[in-house]
Structure formats: C-alpha cells, structure tokens
Write an enzyme that holds these catalytic residues in place. Structure first.
Site, short mmCIF file in Angstrom:
data_model
loop_
_atom_site.label_atom_id
_atom_site.label_comp_id
_atom_site.label_asym_id
_atom_site.label_seq_id
_atom_site.Cartn_x
_atom_site.Cartn_y
_atom_site.Cartn_z
N THR A 32 7.01 -22.95 -8.29
CA THR A 32 5.89 -23.50 -7.53
C THR A 32 6.45 -24.30 -6.36
OG1 THR A 32 5.74 -25.58 -8.77
CG2 THR A 32 4.46 -23.72 -9.60
N CYS A 33 5.75 -24.26 -5.25
CA CYS A 33 6.14 -25.07 -4.10
C CYS A 33 5.95 -26.53 -4.48
CB CYS A 33 5.28 -24.71 -2.89
SG CYS A 33 5.57 -25.78 -1.47
N VAL A 34 6.99 -27.31 -4.42
CA VAL A 34 6.93 -28.69 -4.89
C VAL A 34 5.95 -29.51 -4.06
CG1 VAL A 34 8.94 -29.48 -3.56
CG2 VAL A 34 8.30 -30.67 -5.67
#
Length: 130
Positions: free
Chosen positions: A79-81
């Site tokens: 997941t994109c942080v």
C-alpha cells in the site's frame, strides 16, 4: 510466452468494481501461466489492506482473497504509505511511529513509497491500473 505483471489498484475494497475486477484479472493471468510480482494499492485502494473489513456472510471477502492470492503467487501486496496514512490505514511500524497503540493493516500487506512502485514499473513486462 509468460509475462510478468504489476497491478495498481486505486479503487476501494467495496463500493466500486475496480478492486474486484483487478482481483479477477490477477487470478486469470496466473491461470494462464503469467507471473504477478506486485499489487500496489494506491489512493482509495489502500482500503483493500484493512484488517477491519467485515463483509456480510453472503458477500465475497475481497481483503482475504488478496491475502490468499499473494500466498499462492508469491506476489507482494503493497500500500502507498502516504495514501494509507491519510485514510487511517496503519501498519504496526507506522502506528508505533505516530503514537498509536495498534495497527489495522491485514497480514500479508506492507506499506511502501512510490519509489517501490517505480522500481516495479521498470522491471515488469506489463503494468495494469484499475
């Protein structure tokens, strides 16, 4: 000829069709003998990694399906942080760093930056965004 794929999923786990379509596409490409190296969840797609989704008994559990797919295929689920933090999606590491007592990221998912996505884009034969 076998190709390597990276999928970018921007749609939420429920409420729109894009995440389920991405999952079905992933299953189909694996059945055809291709390789899925990474699924990168971006924007609202980070909700696919929530350990707190509880679908009705008669509904498909997409979050668990992604976990099973990753186990079967050895694909990385990232997941994109930044997108995840904005939407309240925290890994254990991020929860500790920001002073929260617990995380809500399902096992099998990790948080990564856009650099990780960029690297995957350079090494994959095909990139498909949903």
């Amino acid at each position: 000829m076998s190709l390597s794929y990276v999928l970018v999923v921007s749609g939420p786990v429920y409420g729109r069709q894009s995440s389920l379509t991405a999952y079905r596409f992933a299953k189909a490409l694996l059945e055809k003998g291709h390789t899925l190296t990474r699924v990168f969840f971006y924007q609202d797609g980070v909700s696919n990694a929530s350990s707190l989704t509880v679908p009705a008994n008669d509904e498909f559990d997409l979050a668990k399906a992604w976990q099973a797919l990753a186990t079967e295929s050895c694909a990385e689920l990232e997941t994109c942080v930044a997108a995840a933090l904005r939407r309240g999606q925290l890994s254990e590491e991020e929860a500790k760093q920001h002073g929260f007592t617990s995380s809500n990221m399902a096992s099998g998912f990790t948080q990564a930056g856009l650099g990780s996505l960029s690297e995957a884009l350079l090494t994959a034969d095909r990139v498909i965004q949903f």
